[in-house]
Motif scaffolding. Structure first.
Motif, PDB file in Angstrom:
ATOM      1  N   ARG A  29       0.977  -0.952   0.486  1.00  0.00           N
ATOM      2  CA  ARG A  29       0.041   0.024   0.386  1.00  0.00           C
ATOM      3  C   ARG A  29       0.700   1.161   0.050  1.00  0.00           C
ATOM      4  N   VAL A  30       0.205   2.596  -0.731  1.00  0.00           N
ATOM      5  CA  VAL A  30       1.111   3.457  -0.452  1.00  0.00           C
ATOM      6  C   VAL A  30       0.928   4.723   0.668  1.00  0.00           C
ATOM      7  N   VAL A  31       2.134   5.441   1.117  1.00  0.00           N
ATOM      8  CA  VAL A  31       1.791   6.168   2.412  1.00  0.00           C
ATOM      9  C   VAL A  31       2.162   7.680   1.429  1.00  0.00           C
ATOM     10  N   ALA A  32       1.194   8.662   1.307  1.00  0.00           N
ATOM     11  CA  ALA A  32       1.361  10.189   0.637  1.00  0.00           C
ATOM     12  C   ALA A  32       0.732  11.410   1.657  1.00  0.00           C
ATOM     13  N   VAL A  33       2.408  11.965   2.364  1.00  0.00           N
ATOM     14  CA  VAL A  33       1.821  12.850   2.292  1.00  0.00           C
ATOM     15  C   VAL A  33       1.793  13.902   1.317  1.00  0.00           C
ATOM     16  N   VAL A  34       1.188  15.444   1.944  1.00  0.00           N
ATOM     17  CA  VAL A  34       1.253  16.314   1.632  1.00  0.00           C
ATOM     18  C   VAL A  34       1.919  17.659   2.778  1.00  0.00           C
ATOM     19  N   ALA A  35       3.225  17.700   3.250  1.00  0.00           N
ATOM     20  CA  ALA A  35       2.893  18.590   4.887  1.00  0.00           C
ATOM     21  C   ALA A  35       2.694  19.915   4.629  1.00  0.00           C
ATOM     22  N   ALA A  36       1.975  20.750   5.642  1.00  0.00           N
ATOM     23  CA  ALA A  36       1.537  22.207   4.982  1.00  0.00           C
ATOM     24  C   ALA A  36       2.542  22.660   5.155  1.00  0.00           C
ATOM     25  N   GLY A  37       4.067  22.934   5.610  1.00  0.00           N
ATOM     26  CA  GLY A  37       5.280  23.349   5.461  1.00  0.00           C
ATOM     27  C   GLY A  37       5.713  23.184   4.156  1.00  0.00           C
ATOM     28  N   ALA A  38       5.351  22.180   3.427  1.00  0.00           N
ATOM     29  CA  ALA A  38       5.666  22.082   1.876  1.00  0.00           C
ATOM     30  C   ALA A  38       4.850  21.403   1.230  1.00  0.00           C
ATOM     31  N   PRO A  39       3.936  22.955   0.785  1.00  0.00           N
ATOM     32  CA  PRO A  39       2.730  23.274   0.053  1.00  0.00           C
ATOM     33  C   PRO A  39       3.157  22.163  -1.241  1.00  0.00           C
ATOM     34  N   GLY A  40       2.403  21.714  -1.883  1.00  0.00           N
ATOM     35  CA  GLY A  40       2.087  21.018  -3.240  1.00  0.00           C
ATOM     36  C   GLY A  40       3.367  19.672  -3.554  1.00  0.00           C
ATOM     37  N   ARG A  41       3.665  19.983  -2.661  1.00  0.00           N
ATOM     38  CA  ARG A  41       5.042  18.735  -2.796  1.00  0.00           C
ATOM     39  C   ARG A  41       4.884  17.325  -1.779  1.00  0.00           C
ATOM     40  N   LEU A  42       4.181  16.472  -2.450  1.00  0.00           N
ATOM     41  CA  LEU A  42       4.362  15.181  -2.800  1.00  0.00           C
ATOM     42  C   LEU A  42       5.199  14.237  -2.428  1.00  0.00           C
ATOM     43  N   VAL A  43       5.493  13.645  -0.845  1.00  0.00           N
ATOM     44  CA  VAL A  43       6.656  12.524  -0.851  1.00  0.00           C
ATOM     45  C   VAL A  43       5.130  11.324  -0.420  1.00  0.00           C
ATOM     46  N   ILE A 164      -1.123  20.460   9.249  1.00  0.00           N
ATOM     47  CA  ILE A 164      -0.338  20.103   9.505  1.00  0.00           C
ATOM     48  C   ILE A 164       0.393  19.473   8.171  1.00  0.00           C
ATOM     49  N   GLY A 165      -1.357  18.969   7.305  1.00  0.00           N
ATOM     50  CA  GLY A 165      -0.782  18.602   6.235  1.00  0.00           C
ATOM     51  C   GLY A 165      -1.823  17.953   6.173  1.00  0.00           C
ATOM     52  N   ALA A 166      -1.624  17.711   4.832  1.00  0.00           N
ATOM     53  CA  ALA A 166      -2.421  16.313   4.571  1.00  0.00           C
ATOM     54  C   ALA A 166      -1.447  14.339   4.758  1.00  0.00           C
ATOM     55  N   ILE A 167      -2.627  13.230   5.079  1.00  0.00           N
ATOM     56  CA  ILE A 167      -1.810  11.908   4.617  1.00  0.00           C
ATOM     57  C   ILE A 167      -3.369  11.223   4.710  1.00  0.00           C
ATOM     58  N   VAL A 168      -2.754  10.224   3.254  1.00  0.00           N
ATOM     59  CA  VAL A 168      -3.362   9.164   3.066  1.00  0.00           C
ATOM     60  C   VAL A 168      -3.065   7.759   2.911  1.00  0.00           C
ATOM     61  N   LEU A 169      -3.452   7.256   3.126  1.00  0.00           N
ATOM     62  CA  LEU A 169      -3.243   6.025   2.615  1.00  0.00           C
ATOM     63  C   LEU A 169      -3.990   5.331   1.711  1.00  0.00           C
ATOM     64  N   ARG A 170      -3.047   5.155   0.301  1.00  0.00           N
ATOM     65  CA  ARG A 170      -3.975   3.997  -1.154  1.00  0.00           C
ATOM     66  C   ARG A 170      -3.998   2.486  -1.262  1.00  0.00           C
ATOM     67  N   GLU A 171      -4.106   2.223  -2.034  1.00  0.00           N
ATOM     68  CA  GLU A 171      -5.018   0.523  -1.753  1.00  0.00           C
ATOM     69  C   GLU A 171      -3.231   0.632  -2.683  1.00  0.00           C
ATOM     70  N   GLY A 172      -2.401   0.972  -3.836  1.00  0.00           N
ATOM     71  CA  GLY A 172      -1.043   0.668  -4.127  1.00  0.00           C
ATOM     72  C   GLY A 172      -1.750  -1.290  -4.907  1.00  0.00           C
ATOM     73  N   ARG A 173      -1.147  -2.013  -4.564  1.00  0.00           N
ATOM     74  CA  ARG A 173      -1.301  -3.179  -4.901  1.00  0.00           C
ATOM     75  C   ARG A 173      -0.929  -3.954  -3.950  1.00  0.00           C
TER      76      ARG A 173
END
Length: 224
Positions: A29-43, A164-173
């Motif tokens: 599964r995939v952890v996807a984070v966009v922190a408030a301190g780095a807007p628009g920058r997905l890790v 803080i920003g956003a964190i979600v877990l996606r289904e990935g594979r």
DNA sequence: GAACCGATTGCCT
DNA sequence: GGCAATCGGTTCG
């Protein structure tokens, strides 16, 4: 890489299952984070290693001593992030499992980098890609996760998202049984031999070798 | 209020 | 392979 390619956000029902099941199913599964301190920058990264921490019967679990101030979150709603601080300098990240009222959480131990490696490298002090997210404290540093993220909802937009920003877990594979390696847990004394560590066999992004391990699809243990 | 421990990492030998 | 760094949480007085 567009977030959509990582699949749907995993629903809360995914986490409202026995902690062991959630841990095994989180692989791939995939952890996807966009922190408030780095807007628009997905890790983002793919989970290649995690560990289950159970309830009062598990002496290695923070829930072992009951719902203390720190561990109470493990007794609450599934799909919530549990972040704790350790060794005076490191953060570790868990996702709460089991139905509301039952304790359990899964420690995310290693990710395979999928997006935002440049930002992750900045946060990690320019370290080589091999060590970017291979380790529970390394990956929180790479994602920009600290105590402020404790309690964030990985199933949906959090109320605290703006702060803080956003964190979600996606289904990935989903990872097939034949690829799943099960072994003892790392970095603890009590119940370290309980087979609650799950990883993707052969992945170069796993944090460290296994004390012992077994493939899910085969019987018995592989040697040291 | 104080002592002790730690779901680790990075640097040293 | 060994060990220091560094501070929140827990426990004990």
């Amino acid at each position: 890489m567009p977030a959509a390619s990582f699949g749907r956000i995993l629903p809360r029902s995914f986490y409202a299952r026995p902690t062991e099941v959630v841990a095994r199913e989180l692989l791939g599964r995939v952890v996807a984070v966009v922190a408030a301190g780095a807007p628009g920058r997905l890790v983002a990264g793919r989970i290649v290693e995690c560990e289950a921490y159970l309830g009062r019967q598990d002496p290695a679990s923070h829930a072992f001593r009951g719902p203390t101030k720190r561990a109470a979150i493990m007794f609450g709603r599934p799909g919530i992030l549990y972040v704790y601080f350790t060794y005076g300098m490191h953060h570790c990240m868990n996702v709460v499992a089991e139905r509301d009222g039952e304790p359990g959480a899964v420690l995310i131990r290693a990710l395979e980098p999928l997006a935002g490696q440049a930002l992750a490298r900045e946060r990690r002090g320019g370290r080589a890609d091999a060590a970017l997210m291979a380790g529970p404290a390394r990956l929180t540093q790479a994602l920009g996760i600290d105590l402020a993220w404790n309690g964030a909802d990985v199933c949906a937009t959090s109320r605290r998202r703006e702060a803080i920003g956003a964190i979600v877990l996606r289904e990935g594979r989903r990872v097939a049984d034949a690829e799943v390696v099960r072994s003892g847990r790392i970095g603890i004394r009590e119940a370290a031999d309980w087979p609650l560590r799950f990883s993707v066999g052969g992945s170069p992004h796993v944090s460290r070798p296994h004390p012992w391990a077994a493939r899910l699809a085969t019987a018995g243990r592989a040697g040291r």
